[in-house]
Design an enzyme around this catalytic site. Structure first.
Site, mmCIF file in Angstrom:
data_model
loop_
_atom_site.group_PDB
_atom_site.id
_atom_site.type_symbol
_atom_site.label_atom_id
_atom_site.label_comp_id
_atom_site.label_asym_id
_atom_site.label_seq_id
_atom_site.Cartn_x
_atom_site.Cartn_y
_atom_site.Cartn_z
ATOM 1 N N ASP A 9 0.861 -1.193 0.000
ATOM 2 C CA ASP A 9 0.000 0.000 0.000
ATOM 3 C C ASP A 9 0.894 1.240 0.000
ATOM 4 O O ASP A 9 0.942 2.008 0.969
ATOM 5 C CB ASP A 9 -0.925 -0.032 1.227
ATOM 6 C CG ASP A 9 -1.824 -1.263 1.229
ATOM 7 O OD1 ASP A 9 -2.245 -1.699 0.133
ATOM 8 O OD2 ASP A 9 -2.107 -1.807 2.316
ATOM 9 N N LEU A 58 -8.399 -7.241 -4.749
ATOM 10 C CA LEU A 58 -9.375 -6.283 -5.282
ATOM 11 C C LEU A 58 -10.743 -6.455 -4.633
ATOM 12 O O LEU A 58 -11.669 -5.701 -4.933
ATOM 13 C CB LEU A 58 -9.465 -6.419 -6.806
ATOM 14 C CG LEU A 58 -8.156 -6.064 -7.516
ATOM 15 C CD1 LEU A 58 -8.317 -6.169 -9.025
ATOM 16 C CD2 LEU A 58 -7.684 -4.669 -7.137
ATOM 17 N N LYS A 59 -10.869 -7.444 -3.795
ATOM 18 C CA LYS A 59 -12.106 -7.658 -3.030
ATOM 19 C C LYS A 59 -13.340 -7.436 -3.902
ATOM 20 O O LYS A 59 -14.177 -6.576 -3.642
ATOM 21 C CB LYS A 59 -12.159 -6.739 -1.808
ATOM 22 C CG LYS A 59 -11.036 -6.967 -0.821
ATOM 23 C CD LYS A 59 -11.265 -6.187 0.460
ATOM 24 C CE LYS A 59 -10.151 -6.401 1.461
ATOM 25 N NZ LYS A 59 -8.875 -5.771 1.102
ATOM 26 N N ILE A 63 -22.207 -8.435 -9.386
ATOM 27 C CA ILE A 63 -23.108 -9.466 -9.889
ATOM 28 C C ILE A 63 -22.280 -10.618 -10.491
ATOM 29 O O ILE A 63 -21.104 -10.417 -10.847
ATOM 30 C CB ILE A 63 -24.105 -8.893 -10.920
ATOM 31 C CG1 ILE A 63 -23.363 -8.343 -12.143
ATOM 32 C CG2 ILE A 63 -24.982 -7.813 -10.292
ATOM 33 C CD1 ILE A 63 -24.294 -7.983 -13.306
ATOM 34 N N ASN A 65 -21.921 -12.249 -13.343
ATOM 35 C CA ASN A 65 -21.194 -12.140 -14.605
ATOM 36 C C ASN A 65 -20.001 -11.201 -14.488
ATOM 37 O O ASN A 65 -18.924 -11.467 -15.030
ATOM 38 C CB ASN A 65 -22.133 -11.659 -15.726
ATOM 39 C CG ASN A 65 -21.430 -11.652 -17.055
ATOM 40 O OD1 ASN A 65 -20.926 -12.686 -17.501
ATOM 41 N ND2 ASN A 65 -21.326 -10.477 -17.669
ATOM 42 N N THR A 66 -20.171 -10.111 -13.754
ATOM 43 C CA THR A 66 -19.072 -9.147 -13.600
ATOM 44 C C THR A 66 -17.939 -9.746 -12.776
ATOM 45 O O THR A 66 -16.760 -9.554 -13.089
ATOM 46 C CB THR A 66 -19.615 -7.847 -12.948
ATOM 47 O OG1 THR A 66 -20.715 -7.396 -13.730
ATOM 48 C CG2 THR A 66 -18.566 -6.759 -12.891
ATOM 49 N N GLN A 182 -7.317 -0.476 11.899
ATOM 50 C CA GLN A 182 -7.689 -1.879 12.146
ATOM 51 C C GLN A 182 -8.310 -1.993 13.540
ATOM 52 O O GLN A 182 -7.934 -1.260 14.452
ATOM 53 C CB GLN A 182 -6.447 -2.774 12.069
ATOM 54 C CG GLN A 182 -5.778 -2.798 10.711
ATOM 55 C CD GLN A 182 -6.497 -3.700 9.708
ATOM 56 O OE1 GLN A 182 -7.675 -4.006 9.864
ATOM 57 N NE2 GLN A 182 -5.795 -4.107 8.677
HETATM 58 O O1 C5P Z 1 -1.123 -1.972 7.064
HETATM 59 P P1 C5P Z 1 -1.890 -3.199 7.464
HETATM 60 O O2 C5P Z 1 -0.994 -4.311 7.949
HETATM 61 O O3 C5P Z 1 -3.034 -2.894 8.399
HETATM 62 O O4 C5P Z 1 -2.513 -3.705 6.083
HETATM 63 C C1 C5P Z 1 -3.421 -4.759 5.988
HETATM 64 C C2 C5P Z 1 -3.707 -5.046 4.554
HETATM 65 O O5 C5P Z 1 -4.604 -6.131 4.476
HETATM 66 C C3 C5P Z 1 -4.346 -3.885 3.786
HETATM 67 O O6 C5P Z 1 -3.800 -3.892 2.472
HETATM 68 C C4 C5P Z 1 -5.820 -4.230 3.748
HETATM 69 O O7 C5P Z 1 -6.456 -3.764 2.583
HETATM 70 C C5 C5P Z 1 -5.787 -5.753 3.757
HETATM 71 N N1 C5P Z 1 -6.958 -6.411 4.338
HETATM 72 C C6 C5P Z 1 -7.387 -6.187 5.633
HETATM 73 N N2 C5P Z 1 -8.505 -6.812 6.111
HETATM 74 C C7 C5P Z 1 -9.179 -7.678 5.359
HETATM 75 C C8 C5P Z 1 -8.746 -7.939 4.061
HETATM 76 C C9 C5P Z 1 -7.612 -7.299 3.586
HETATM 77 O O8 C5P Z 1 -6.749 -5.411 6.362
HETATM 78 N N3 C5P Z 1 -10.214 -8.326 5.843
#
Ligand code: C5P
Length: 222
Positions: A9, A58-59, A63, A65-66, A182
């Site tokens: 990131d 990219l989570k 829908i 098809n997309t 977080q």
């Molecule tokens: O910087 P940090 O260690 O908090 O980054 C966590 C990474 O994991 C981020 O890129 C975030 O988008 C990803 N992530 C998350 N929780 C999820 C899925 C993915 O923190 N459930």
């Protein structure tokens, strides 16, 4: 043994410098919105050329098809792992699995930035563990390879899930690291003892004075 996945990131230059400086280490690199939206192949091709596995975060949540088209594009890009929100629903999950080939599909359960109150606010009525378990079973039943969850729920899932799965755990913090956005965070030791297969870490590594040294320290603990 668990694998370490670094969440890139950062900006493109920092990401490429970090990938290059870690050449040869047993790692995966995760690309999310920050890099992918502006730089896509400039970073994904670079990761592959440097010999690493590519985790495309990219989570997808759309829908059927997309989602299916997204999976096909991720395969074309050479991704090894791709994330999809399980709450996209059974048909979307099924469409993804139909075309996944060797690509590993990871279902996102509940983001690690959500606490119990946030989960209630969204309108999920089960308790947190119950909700994560329900979503995990949905994804595994449709043929997903693994799920993304907090280390807080993982022991429960590993014990109760109907089949083995790849457990991906973000929200991991080393001693003294700020938690920031977080909420359901765990230590590296907690994530490992809960059974994490892939530990995702971003800022704890990216903001270290010496990221390579930090990675070496983490790898020694896996
Ligand atoms: O910087 P940090 O260690 O908090 O980054 C966590 C990474 O994991 C981020 O890129 C975030 O988008 C990803 N992530 C998350 N929780 C999820 C899925 C993915 O923190 N459930």
């Amino acid at each position: 043994m668990a694998k370490l996945c670094i969440a890139l990131d950062t900006n493109l230059q920092q990401a490429k410098d970090l990938v290059r400086s870690l050449r040869g280490y047993p790692l995966l690199f995760k690309v999310g919105y920050k890099l992918f939206i502006c730089h896509h192949r400039a970073i994904t091709d670079y990761i592959k050329e440097e010999g690493f596995e590519l985790f495309l975060d990219l989570k997808l949540h759309d829908i059927p098809n997309t989602v299916k088209e997204g999976v096909l594009s991720a395969k074309e890009l050479g991704a090894d792992y791709l994330t999809i929100h399980i709450s996209a629903g059974k048909s979307a999950l099924r469409s993804a699995v139909e075309v996944k080939g060797k690509l590993k599909l990871l279902g996102v359960t509940l983001l690690t930035s959500l606490d119990d109150e946030d989960i209630q606010d969204i309108g999920f009525c089960r308790d947190r563990e119950g909700q994560v378990f329900h979503l995990t079973e949905l994804a595994l039943k449709e043929g997903f390879d693994g799920i993304v969850c907090s280390g807080k729920e993982l022991s429960y899932l590993k014990e109760k899930a109907s089949k083995p799965f790849i457990a991906v755990v973000p929200g991991v913090r080393l001693e003294g690291d700020p938690v920031e956005d977080q909420k359901r965070v765990v230590s590296l030791e907690e994530a490992l003892s809960a059974g994490a297969d892939i530990i995702v870490m971003g800022r704890s590594i990216l903001r270290a004075e010496n990221p390579v040294k930090r990675v070496e320290e983490i790898l020694l603990k896996l």
